[in-house]
Design a protein around this motif. Sequence first.
Motif, PDB file in Angstrom:
ATOM      1  N   LEU A 199      51.783  12.286  28.676  1.00 49.53           N
ATOM      2  CA  LEU A 199      52.523  13.336  29.355  1.00 49.53           C
ATOM      3  C   LEU A 199      54.020  13.289  29.061  1.00 49.53           C
ATOM      4  N   LEU A 200      54.567  12.108  28.872  1.00 53.18           N
ATOM      5  CA  LEU A 200      56.008  11.981  28.642  1.00 53.18           C
ATOM      6  C   LEU A 200      56.387  12.141  27.171  1.00 53.18           C
ATOM      7  N   THR A 201      55.573  11.600  26.280  1.00 52.77           N
ATOM      8  CA  THR A 201      55.943  11.583  24.860  1.00 52.77           C
ATOM      9  C   THR A 201      55.161  12.566  24.003  1.00 52.77           C
ATOM     10  N   ASN A 202      54.053  13.072  24.518  1.00 52.53           N
ATOM     11  CA  ASN A 202      53.129  13.944  23.785  1.00 52.53           C
ATOM     12  C   ASN A 202      52.385  13.193  22.679  1.00 52.53           C
ATOM     13  N   GLU A 203      52.618  11.904  22.538  1.00 49.56           N
ATOM     14  CA  GLU A 203      51.967  11.143  21.476  1.00 49.56           C
ATOM     15  C   GLU A 203      50.498  10.915  21.804  1.00 49.56           C
ATOM     16  N   PRO A 204      49.600  11.128  20.839  1.00 48.88           N
ATOM     17  CA  PRO A 204      48.194  10.813  21.077  1.00 48.88           C
ATOM     18  C   PRO A 204      48.006   9.331  21.391  1.00 48.88           C
ATOM     19  N   GLY A 205      47.057   9.053  22.268  1.00 49.48           N
ATOM     20  CA  GLY A 205      46.735   7.683  22.623  1.00 49.48           C
ATOM     21  C   GLY A 205      45.238   7.527  22.832  1.00 49.48           C
ATOM     22  N   ILE A 206      44.806   6.270  22.921  1.00 48.74           N
ATOM     23  CA  ILE A 206      43.403   5.958  23.134  1.00 48.74           C
ATOM     24  C   ILE A 206      43.310   4.836  24.156  1.00 48.74           C
ATOM     25  N   TRP A 207      42.265   4.896  24.992  1.00 49.83           N
ATOM     26  CA  TRP A 207      42.067   3.840  26.001  1.00 49.83           C
ATOM     27  C   TRP A 207      40.580   3.692  26.241  1.00 49.83           C
ATOM     28  N   TRP A 208      40.188   2.502  26.718  1.00 50.32           N
ATOM     29  CA  TRP A 208      38.819   2.247  27.127  1.00 50.32           C
ATOM     30  C   TRP A 208      38.854   1.225  28.251  1.00 50.32           C
ATOM     31  N   PRO A 209      37.870   1.225  29.137  1.00 47.46           N
ATOM     32  CA  PRO A 209      37.867   0.268  30.246  1.00 47.46           C
ATOM     33  C   PRO A 209      37.937  -1.158  29.745  1.00 47.46           C
ATOM     34  N   GLY A 210      38.805  -1.922  30.369  1.00 50.12           N
ATOM     35  CA  GLY A 210      39.031  -3.305  29.966  1.00 50.12           C
ATOM     36  C   GLY A 210      40.266  -3.475  29.120  1.00 50.12           C
ATOM     37  N   ALA A 211      40.725  -2.403  28.479  1.00 54.54           N
ATOM     38  CA  ALA A 211      41.977  -2.492  27.716  1.00 54.54           C
ATOM     39  C   ALA A 211      43.133  -2.553  28.707  1.00 54.54           C
ATOM     40  N   PRO A 212      44.071  -3.466  28.519  1.00 51.84           N
ATOM     41  CA  PRO A 212      45.161  -3.620  29.493  1.00 51.84           C
ATOM     42  C   PRO A 212      46.100  -2.418  29.540  1.00 51.84           C
ATOM     43  N   ALA A 213      46.182  -1.685  28.438  1.00 55.11           N
ATOM     44  CA  ALA A 213      47.088  -0.536  28.373  1.00 55.11           C
ATOM     45  C   ALA A 213      46.582   0.406  27.285  1.00 55.11           C
ATOM     46  N   PRO A 244      43.765  18.986  22.596  1.00 59.85           N
ATOM     47  CA  PRO A 244      42.958  17.771  22.497  1.00 59.85           C
ATOM     48  C   PRO A 244      42.727  17.343  21.060  1.00 59.85           C
ATOM     49  N   LEU A 245      42.337  16.073  20.903  1.00 59.63           N
ATOM     50  CA  LEU A 245      41.979  15.524  19.602  1.00 59.63           C
ATOM     51  C   LEU A 245      40.465  15.376  19.532  1.00 59.63           C
ATOM     52  N   LEU A 251      37.615   8.185  12.477  1.00 54.86           N
ATOM     53  CA  LEU A 251      38.466   9.303  12.071  1.00 54.86           C
ATOM     54  C   LEU A 251      38.967  10.037  13.307  1.00 54.86           C
ATOM     55  N   VAL A 252      40.232  10.447  13.300  1.00 52.32           N
ATOM     56  CA  VAL A 252      40.813  11.224  14.396  1.00 52.32           C
ATOM     57  C   VAL A 252      41.490  12.446  13.797  1.00 52.32           C
ATOM     58  N   VAL A 253      41.307  13.595  14.433  1.00 53.53           N
ATOM     59  CA  VAL A 253      41.893  14.849  13.952  1.00 53.53           C
ATOM     60  C   VAL A 253      42.738  15.454  15.060  1.00 53.53           C
ATOM     61  N   ARG A 254      43.953  15.879  14.711  1.00 54.95           N
ATOM     62  CA  ARG A 254      44.849  16.500  15.699  1.00 54.95           C
ATOM     63  C   ARG A 254      45.520  17.722  15.092  1.00 54.95           C
ATOM     64  N   VAL A 282      48.747  14.805  29.093  1.00 50.80           N
ATOM     65  CA  VAL A 282      49.114  16.213  29.106  1.00 50.80           C
ATOM     66  C   VAL A 282      47.895  16.999  29.585  1.00 50.80           C
ATOM     67  N   PRO A 283      48.045  17.960  30.490  1.00 51.62           N
ATOM     68  CA  PRO A 283      46.880  18.744  30.911  1.00 51.62           C
ATOM     69  C   PRO A 283      46.130  19.337  29.726  1.00 51.62           C
ATOM     70  N   GLY A 284      44.812  19.243  29.777  1.00 51.05           N
ATOM     71  CA  GLY A 284      43.976  19.814  28.739  1.00 51.05           C
ATOM     72  C   GLY A 284      43.874  19.003  27.467  1.00 51.05           C
ATOM     73  N   SER A 285      44.403  17.771  27.447  1.00 51.26           N
ATOM     74  CA  SER A 285      44.427  17.005  26.196  1.00 51.26           C
ATOM     75  C   SER A 285      43.394  15.892  26.137  1.00 51.26           C
TER      76      SER A 285
END
Length: 524
Positions: A404-418, A430-431, A446-449, A386-389
């Motif tokens: 962008l499609l679900t609005n659900e927070p997610g996390i990624w890092w290089p090397g992670a397949p998805a 943003p979180l 800890l994550v805050v949203r 989502v823009p700005g997230s």
Amino acid sequence: MARRASDGTAGRSEPGSAARGEFRQVAVVASGPADAAALVRAEGPGTAIRVLCVDEGSKDERAALERALGEASRRGCQVPGGPAFTGRDGDVGAALLRELRALRPRWVRSADPDPVRAGYDADAGVPVHDEPHRAAAALEALAAVRAWQTESGTPVFVDCGRAAADEKLDAAAASRYPRTVNWLTEGFDGRLTAFLPSAAGVVRWVQSEPEGTGWLGPELLPGPRLMPGLSVVRDPHGFVHLLALRRTAREGGGDDVEIVHAVQYRSGQPLTPWHSLGSPNPGDRYKSREGGFPVAGFDGAGGFLVFARNFGHSVSYRRQSPDGAWTRWYHLRGLRVADDLVTVTTGRGEVELYARARDSDAVVRWSRSGPGGEWAEDRSVPFTPVPGSMSAGPEPGTVLFRDLLTNEPGIWWPGAPAPLPLGGAEGSGPLTGARGVEVDGWSYALVVRSGPGGESAVGAYAEGRPDAGVWWSDAGTTSSLPSAAVRSRNGMVTLAAVTAGGRLAIAHRTSRTSGLEFESWYTV
């Protein structure tokens, strides 16, 4: 000029609590009814909306604004009265200031004062804008709100909606200046400081003593004509670096917009003077005004890297070496990007840059091996935000976002397949988070949203294992800006929020080592 009877004062929570259900008093200031309608449509529930228009516009435009106000009322906003038209007086700025005095808002929505061009006149050497009066009205609004904040002594928070933004986006996603994350930080002496951008400059709250409940502020820090955005970055020594955009008058007329940098070396003490880093497009007042908002990070060698979108919609950067010397602006060639950048520092101490593409939903990543390495562009990042997230994740090398499609927070890092979904699709913006939080002998991130009505939620997962699931819990307050979190050097976790009335709200974790319960919120 239309007048409405109201003192505009938001209800204040009592010490020891942060009120829920309190309406934000929002003044929408626009060039005309059509622009005002777009800003009103971006407002979510929980706002009391008053509209100030410079021009009356056409009958159809006024009708569109009335429909937008009616829709806002049905989705949970208060609409105490119709719009006021300040252009009936000769001095628009003075008329706006009189209205602001009457309304006493703590939140103002306006248009982008430096909109991206619709085209470029190569012969004249100037950008072409569809509606230049929109930017002029936004500058009048900013000047009036600055004057009102200086006069009242109370912070006023401004959001500038990007021209031609997708109307399905909320105010956070459609903003010209990104929401500030990581705005609560620990200083060299162990005291916490909160920094937020306001109409008249940066406002600061400072903890009186480490881990105490006493705070000083809000204090307006010197910084003439800063635009209402802020990047906050803590260096490895505990010093806090601030980046902003500053407007300066140009000889012969017009303005330049430059990136500026200041440092807080001691909590509660004056900042260093704001130092100009110039612009990726220096010497051209039109091009400098369209530059993007800066983001920054520290690498493992102690270098400070500052990135910004340039006039051509690619990325430029400068680096300050540990001895204080700055390089010139360098240009990262590659995919054209939107004004939506975030830096991430890896576990090896390398700064990486993520940017949302200008012409698609894709994300591009730039990385390099070491301070002197060549930058490599990676267009295979497997998430669409989502823009700005987007924001840096709590663990090194990770990036947070909302899908962008679900609005659900997610996390990624290089090397992670998805990317990994984190749950909690409600809300927007943003979180943020913190790492190294001890819970019964285990280390958690800890994550805050923010929730749909600004309700803050806290999640936790075992460090290095977001795939094992995130446990979310209600933080017990609402926040009109993205909530912040910090873990002190002594292991104490503190949450911060901003109430509908523009006050700082704080909650401390009850224990350094067990559970994730927090004490009652108190307002500063």
